[in-house]
Design an enzyme around this catalytic site. Structure first.
Site, PDB file in Angstrom:
ATOM      1  N   GLY A 595       0.844  -1.468   0.240  1.00  0.00           N
ATOM      2  CA  GLY A 595       0.492  -0.520   0.167  1.00  0.00           C
ATOM      3  C   GLY A 595       1.048   1.897  -0.005  1.00  0.00           C
ATOM      4  O   GLY A 595       0.204   2.015  -0.280  1.00  0.00           O
ATOM      5  N   GLU A 596       2.101   1.340   0.698  1.00  0.00           N
ATOM      6  CA  GLU A 596       3.078   2.259   0.724  1.00  0.00           C
ATOM      7  C   GLU A 596       3.411   2.591  -0.833  1.00  0.00           C
ATOM      8  O   GLU A 596       4.109   1.907  -1.780  1.00  0.00           O
ATOM      9  CB  GLU A 596       4.179   2.290   1.680  1.00  0.00           C
ATOM     10  CG  GLU A 596       3.728   2.124   3.060  1.00  0.00           C
ATOM     11  CD  GLU A 596       5.145   1.564   3.521  1.00  0.00           C
ATOM     12  OE1 GLU A 596       5.736   1.724   3.001  1.00  0.00           O
ATOM     13  OE2 GLU A 596       4.565   1.306   4.458  1.00  0.00           O
ATOM     14  N   SER A 597       3.316   3.854  -1.197  1.00  0.00           N
ATOM     15  CA  SER A 597       3.416   4.422  -2.684  1.00  0.00           C
ATOM     16  C   SER A 597       5.544   4.216  -3.105  1.00  0.00           C
ATOM     17  O   SER A 597       5.917   3.683  -4.473  1.00  0.00           O
ATOM     18  CB  SER A 597       3.651   6.459  -2.400  1.00  0.00           C
ATOM     19  OG  SER A 597       4.097   6.826  -1.559  1.00  0.00           O
ATOM     20  N   ILE A 600       5.646   0.961  -3.671  1.00  0.00           N
ATOM     21  CA  ILE A 600       4.821   0.454  -4.844  1.00  0.00           C
ATOM     22  C   ILE A 600       5.696   0.700  -6.511  1.00  0.00           C
ATOM     23  O   ILE A 600       5.534   0.296  -7.373  1.00  0.00           O
ATOM     24  CB  ILE A 600       3.247   1.096  -5.361  1.00  0.00           C
ATOM     25  CG1 ILE A 600       2.137   0.798  -4.505  1.00  0.00           C
ATOM     26  CG2 ILE A 600       2.335   1.746  -6.673  1.00  0.00           C
ATOM     27  CD1 ILE A 600       1.021   1.553  -4.191  1.00  0.00           C
TER      28      ILE A 600
END
Length: 1372
Positions: A595-597, A600
């Protein structure tokens, strides 16, 4: 081919479809010739010919006609002015002419016929019946062309034209009559069969490239079937004609090659395209079902030849199977059934080319539809289960699934899942037994039967070594050294399965703690000791069951090692020539996108690097791939997140991705396609965990096709059971449980017999592969169904058993398994014995169950002499003490039913009862229960030991308190069986002996009163010794030592059985005296005989056995001499029986001295060993003398005197015995002097009533002393103690002469003693031993002698030494 909605834009547009005029436009002056139904019916016979051959039935030879004879009919068929009747008659005439020409009909003529039929026109306005007749005859003409002998000369183009024309008629027939519909479909079916029947005849290179590219009529975009139709004035439809401008069939000079692969590829592609109905709406199941049937026929006829032609094979692997996967989830049972049939045919012919496709079919279709928990309707479940059972009936299907899929780290465990599915589906949970349960059972048993059949083909049991990894090897690159070699292949497959199991265990550890999971894999050599990114990446990529959240977190971590793993992970994907969204879907299906940018970002960077590396032409640089991938993720979230209210439009998406391709825009079409793909099909950023039942999405299918090119070779199963051990270990438990549950719930004989076949198959496999635990579980299950363990709840158990088919089948199956596969039963023997004991209590066992194999062949001669004993006949036939059973054996039980007890009258049994009892008896006879024990000598050692332990366990521990009659009867019966198997296994007695001995010892030591159990134990033990001593000399001591248990019997028990025990011991001695070697063995045997000396009934038998041993020294030895002498002494002392027996016992003792002399001669020599032997003989001689000395004090005159005589004989007859002087000294001190003293004491202090005529015994004793002294004088004179010995003789003579018998002096002794002494003195004088002034030992022998001699008789000195004066005063 007909164009499909998915056809490539590059495909050439289809040619216009042919136009068939209807009767609406026909001239009024030219009435069409009516076509009656009868004529139409008569035109159908070709439909009956299609199945059997590709040519018409033979006719009588007719003269051939020129090809030109066809032209008028062909022109009439093509003519637009001809009515339906004329066209119909022309078609009929055409067929007749073709039939007349027969084999002489050339290919060019056939091509003209096909062209003419394809271009058939007639005036509109005809009646429906006439129009249908024309269509039917068109189809007949096409069939005649394809069946003609020269049909191969048609060429690819004309075959496609024929098939296309036929299909158009099929479509037209949907609005026509039923007859035309059925015939048109039949004709289409036959055309396909005719075409593909030629495929096996075509070589690999034949027909691959033709000069003519055949095309099937394309589909019209506005019509679902691509048939372009025009409506004429009366509302009927006509088809446009196909014009062939490419070549001329009769004059162009173009050489047309025989039709082959090109047309077959085109036709097969066309058939597959009929299944592409995804984008079409309102289409019923009729067309897909028809297409599936045609495809199935093509596959059946093409068979394995399809694999020779890459284009055809590619169609099967990709397009066909993709469509089958879609239709496999159809709610229509007909379509689903046809899909399964096609896959079964594909498996049969092409399975080596369809490994991953088959995996997908079973994972996504069968395993999903066969279970209600995934939402499948009942009819879907039933069809899927039927299909699975059909697959299971293929002998090698399951073993191939196991070898190719379960043992491949990249594939699912299809075999295991299918086996579990069958097992679970056979369980009727909270519902009655249904056809679905029976179907699943049939599948299970088919798998079991396949394994059993492979066992029958095996020459020997495969030796499967445990698989271990000694060092690290990258598991994802391991290859088989030689697939053609079964040993290499099996080793490779088992190693892959081992790795897969370990990886799954490692995945479980990883899901709990990633660090410990990786450490576990390092410990099992699946990962290197020092982790490298590639190995960890491959672990994530190829291991099923990993927590995808943890994998995503690991891959998104900023740690340098994790980043390296991420890039190595991306390198495992093949994105070549793949759309970006498809590649991204495949990539994100393997883990959960963090979920963390930042995570990603890292993940998408690795993805874009790999994608650009394989598709550099798609974008200007890799940054473009990264930005577009990120944009796709954002679009996916926007479109499929319910919290986003305002959705991104296509224009927004295109706008967001401007100038990202190196400063320029990406093609708008590509972005638009990406946008719609994401909108229609969400990218799952949280993929399903584990190996769930997924749907076959387009991206997954693309990935599957990629993997299929690099997957390992398909392993074809053979007839050998190399992998069955591992497979059966997986499925055995659920299988036994499933069969047992169905057996329990069913009452139908056919189903029960099927279950029995399953039980026997499981037993056969378990035994062959040494799976003892599985066989034990099976035995436990069967025992429950016999109802023998709970018969106490039934009023008439025998009748109830006979009426219960299930119980009888279970019982027969149980004992069949025990007889056939008893080698591999372990703890299950306890359950088998429980059933046997219950049958025993019911009186249903055969009489020979407890007999041993030697009963009929080994009968000792002594068993027919004298008294009969319990052990002289088979224990199973001998009633023992305790509570005898009424009517043992089958016929006894049956006779009970037929007899009437006079004291307790009972009603006559009914016919039903008699029939039930008869069925019971027949079942028990089929069981061959006695063979379990009589054939136990063939059991494996472990099984035999477990059988013996089970018998001991079933008998229970003996109690000192009297047990119930039933318990005692059970214990006796178990002991009988235990003794029987002991005797049957004499060559392996060492294996059984300890347990048997301890059990008998427990019985003997815990019994205080006579009973059947202790009797059976005692005589069983004696019987074992009798039988085994001749064969087991190394165990003789153990066997004989066990007889000491008899000595530990309670007095009451021993007294009750003493006579029979003695008879058995005597028989043992007579039969095995030569086999008893040890001192301990003889001690036991002789002791058992000697204790009978005072028993009134047993003493005679015991004494006969002692006589047998001692007579003439036949069986006397240094080992038993002392024991035999002691036993003889006891028999001589015993007053039981006549005095004659005591006399014989004394004779045995005295005669035994000859054996001592013989042994002394045999032991002559020098050395320590010889000296020890002689010393032992001297000790035995002293013991003999001491025994005789004791008997010389017997109260009975005859015995006492005979003992004295025997003692004298033993003392004087010693020439052969190597005695020493010291031995004689001991003999005088311990025997002669002691005897004289004891006799003197008895004569003075005991009543004459107790010891009659003691005077005679004293006389004999004096003679004995004198004779022995005189005979041994030379030897005795050399002793240092000679003087003492001589004075001992004198002193006792002096005492004896003074004895008073009945108060008076004994005249006999007064006369005898002086004479004896005078004789001694004369001898001593003559030998120079006795002389005046001689001193021996420091004392004056002369003076001491006369000191005592003068007290006996004063005249002795003058008589012996007359020349010398005797001076009494000279002796101080």
């Amino acid at each position: 081919m007909v164009a499909t909605p998915q056809a490539s834009p590059a495909r050439s547009p289809p040619r216009p479809a042919p136009c068939w005029p209807s009767c609406a436009g026909a001239s009024a002056t030219r009435a069409p010739r009516p076509t009656t139904p009868r004529r139409t019916t008569r035109s159908c016979p070709p439909s009956r010919r299609c199945a059997g051959s590709s040519s018409p039935p033979p006719r009588p030879p007719r003269p051939s006609l020129p090809v030109a004879a066809l032209r008028p009919f062909l022109d009439a068929i093509r003519s637009e002015d001809a009515g339906a009747a004329v066209t119909s008659v022309s078609l009929v005439a055409l067929r007749e002419v073709m039939a007349l020409m027969g084999p002489s009909l050339p290919g060019a003529a056939l091509r003209e016929v096909v062209d003419a039929v394809a271009s058939c026109r007639f005036e509109a306005g005809a009646e429906a019946a006439a129009e249908e007749a024309v269509m039917m005859r068109m189809l007949q003409a096409l069939l005649a062309c394809l069946r003609a002998p020269a049909a191969a000369a048609l060429g690819d183009q004309h075959v496609c034209t024929a098939v296309n024309t036929c299909f158009r008629v099929v479509h037209q027939a949907t609005a026509k009559g039923e007859l035309l519909q059925q015939f048109s479909r039949h004709a289409m079916h036959e055309l396909i069969r005719c075409v593909f029947a030629r495929l096996p005849q075509i070589g690999i290179g034949d027909g691959g490239d033709g000069s003519v590219k055949p095309e099937m009529g394309g589909k019209d975009k506005n019509h679902p079937f691509g048939i372009k139709q025009m409506e004429n004035g009366n509302g009927s439809y006509i088809s446009e004609a196909v014009t062939s401008d490419e070549y001329s069939a009769d004059g162009s000079g173009l050489v047309v090659e025989p039709y082959g692969i090109p047309c077959m590829v085109e036709i097969f592609h066309f058939l597959c395209s009929l299944l592409n109905v995804v984008e079409q709406t309102g289409v019923d199941e009729d067309l897909p079902l028809f297409a599936l049937k045609l495809i199935n026929s093509a596959i059946e006829l093409g068979g394995s030849s399809i694999r020779k032609h890459p284009k055809l094979l590619s169609l099967v692997q990709d397009e066909l199977f993709r469509n089958l996967m879609q239709f496999g989830l159809s709610v229509s049972p007909l379509i689903l059934s046809m899909v399964c049939t096609i896959v079964l045919n594909l498996y049969h012919h092409l399975r080596t080319e369809l490994k991953l496709q088959l995996e997908a079919f079973f994972s996504c279709i069968i395993l999903r539809l066969a279970q209600p928990r995934f939402g499948a309707a009942y009819h879907q479940q039933e069809v899927a289960m039927e299909a699975l059972v059909d697959f299971c009936r293929q002998k090698n299907f399951m073993v191939e699934m196991y070898a190719n899929l379960d043992c491949d780290i990249t594939c699912r465990n299809v075999f295991e899942e299918l086996a579990n599915l069958l097992s679970k589906s056979a369980f009727p949970i909270n519902c009655p037994l249904s056809s679905m349960h029976i179907l699943a059972l049939e599948g299970l048993i088919s798998v079991i039967q396949g394994m059993a059949d492979r066992i029958g083909n095996a020459t020997s049991r495969p030796e499967l070594m445990p698989v271990e990894l000694d060092e690290y090897t990258p598991f994802w690159i391991v290859k088989c050294e030689n697939f053609s070699n079964p040993q290499h292949r099996v080793k490779f497959v088992r190693q892959r399965k081992y790795v897969k199991r370990r990886l799954m265990i490692g995945a479980d550890h990883f899901n709990r703690d990633p660090k410990k999971g990786l450490e576990f894999l390092q410990g099992t050599h699946l990962l290197p000791e020092k982790l490298d990114p590639q190995s960890v990446a491959c672990f994530f990529r190829y291991t099923a069951g990993l927590d995808k959240n943890l994998v995503g977190d690991f891959l998104g971590n900023h740690d340098e090692f994790c980043v390296q793993v991420l890039h190595e992970f991306a390198q495992t994907f093949d994105f070549l020539e793949m759309n970006l969204d498809t590649a991204l879907r495949l990539f994100l299906e393997t883990f959960r996108l963090p979920g963390e940018s930042q995570k990603i970002q890292r993940v998408l960077e690795a993805f874009s690097d790999r994608y650009y590396e394989q598709s550099p032409q798609a974008f200007a640089n890799k940054d473009t791939a990264l930005v577009l991938a990120y944009s796709i993720i954002m679009l996916n979230t926007d479109q499929h997140n319910m919290q986003v209210k305002k959705k991104m439009t296509e224009e927004d998406f295109i706008k967001n991705n401007r100038n990202i391709n190196g400063g320029s825009d990406l093609p708008r079409e590509m972005l638009s396609e990406l946008y719609h793909s994401i909108c229609r099909n969400e990218i799952k950023t949280t993929p399903e965990q584990g190996m769930g039942f997924f749907e076959m999405s387009p991206s997954r299918w693309i990935d599957l096709m990629r993997k299929s090119k690099s997957t390992s070779l398909y392993i074809v199963g053979d007839s050998q059971p190399f992998l069955d051990h591992d497979m059966f270990a997986i499925m055995s438990g659920p299988t036994i449980a499933a069969i047992a549950v169905v057996f329990d719930h069913s009452e139908h004989e056919e189903v029960l017999l099927t279950c029995v076949d399953g039980f026997l198959g499981v037993a056969k496999i378990s035994a062959f592969h040494r799976l003892e635990d599985v066989l034990d579980d099976l035995v436990v299950s069967l025992c429950k169904f016999t109802t023998l363990l709970n018969t106490s709840l039934v009023e008439e158990p025998v009748t109830a058993f006979g009426d219960d088919l299930k119980a009888r089948l279970a019982t027969e199956t149980l004992f069949t398994i025990a007889n056939r596969y008893g080698d591999y039963i372990r703890t299950g023997w306890r359950n088998v014995l429980d059933c046997i004991l219950r049958l025993h209590k019911l009186g249903l066992l055969p009489a020979r169950v407890a007999s041993d194999a030697a009963d009929d062949s080994e009968v000792s001669p002594e068993s027919v002499q004298g008294k009969s004993t319990p052990s002289s006949i088979s224990t199973s036939h001998t009633p023992v003490m305790g509570t005898p059973r009424k009517s043992s054996g089958l016929m006894g039980r049956f006779s009970q039913l037929l007899s009437l007890d006079s004291e307790e009258p009972r009603s006559q049994p009914t016919e039903q009862q008699l029939a039930a009892h008869q069925r019971t008896l027949q079942t028990i006879q089929k069981c061959r229960i006695d063979s379990i024990f009589t054939e136990s000598k063939f059991l494996q050692p472990d099984s035999l030991l477990q059988l013996a332990r089970a018998l001991i366990w079933a008998a229970g521990r003996p109690q000192k308190v009297a047990s119930s009659p039933d318990d005692e009867d059970t214990a006796v019966f178990c002991l009988e069986l235990l003794i029987a198997i002991t005797l049957n296994n004499r060559d392996r007695i060492v294996l059984l002996w300890q347990g048997v001995y301890e059990h008998i010892a427990n019985i003997v030591q815990s019994t205080v009163m006579p009973c059947a159990l202790v009797e059976k134990a005692i005589f069983g033990l004696l019987r074992i010794c009798q039988r085994l001593l001749p064969y087991k000399e190394n165990l003789a001591d153990e066997l004989l030592r066990s007889l000491q248990l008899v000595l530990k019997l309670d007095a009451r028990v021993a007294d009750a059985y003493c006579e029979n025990i003695t008879q058995e011991v005597a028989r043992l001695v007579k039969a095995n005296a030569g086999h008893i070697k040890s001192q301990m063995g003889w001690r036991t045997v002789v002791l058992l005989l000697s204790i009978t000396a005072r028993h009134p009934d047993a003493s005679e038998v015991g004494f006969e056995a002692i006589m047998y041993i001692m007579s003439e020294g036949a069986h006397l030895s240094l080992s038993n001499y002392a024991f035999c002498i002691e036993a003889s002494r006891q028999f001589a002392e015993s007053r039981v029986g006549l005095i004659d027996r005591s006399i014989r016992a004394l004779d045995l003792m005295s005669d035994s001295a000859n054996s001592l002399a013989r042994w002394s001669q045999e032991t002559k020599g020098t050395g320590e060993e010889a000296e020890k032997g002689l010393e032992a003989i001297r000790e035995m001689w002293l013991k003999l003398l001491q025994a005789l000395k004791k008997l010389s004090l017997d109260q009975r005159e005859e015995v006492r005197n005979h003992a004295l005589t025997s003692l004298e004989r033993c003392l004087t007859a010693t020439q052969g015995v190597c005695l020493q002087s010291t031995t004689w000294s001991h003999a005088f001190d311990l025997v002669i002097f002691a005897l004289l003293d004891d006799l003197l004491e008895i004569s003075q202090n005991h009543s004459q009533k107790d010891y009659r005529n003691m005077e005679g015994s004293l006389v004999i004793a004096m003679k004995l002393v004198a004779k022995v002294y005189l005979q041994l004088l030379p030897d005795l004179f050399g002793l240092s103690s000679f003087c003492k010995l001589w004075l001992g003789v004198l002193s006792r003579m002096e005492k004896y002469i003074k004895i008073k018998v009945r108060g008076k002096r004994s005249d006999k002794l007064h006369e005898l003693i002086p004479e004896l002494l005078k004789s001694i003195l004369v001898v001593m004088k003559n030998r120079g031993i006795l002389a005046k002034r001689s001193t021996i030992g420091g004392d004056s022998l002369w003076e001491l002698t006369w000191l005592h001699a003068n007290n006996i008789s004063t005249s002795l000195q003058s008589d012996v030494f007359p020349s010398q004066e005797s001076t009494a005063g000279s002796v101080e």
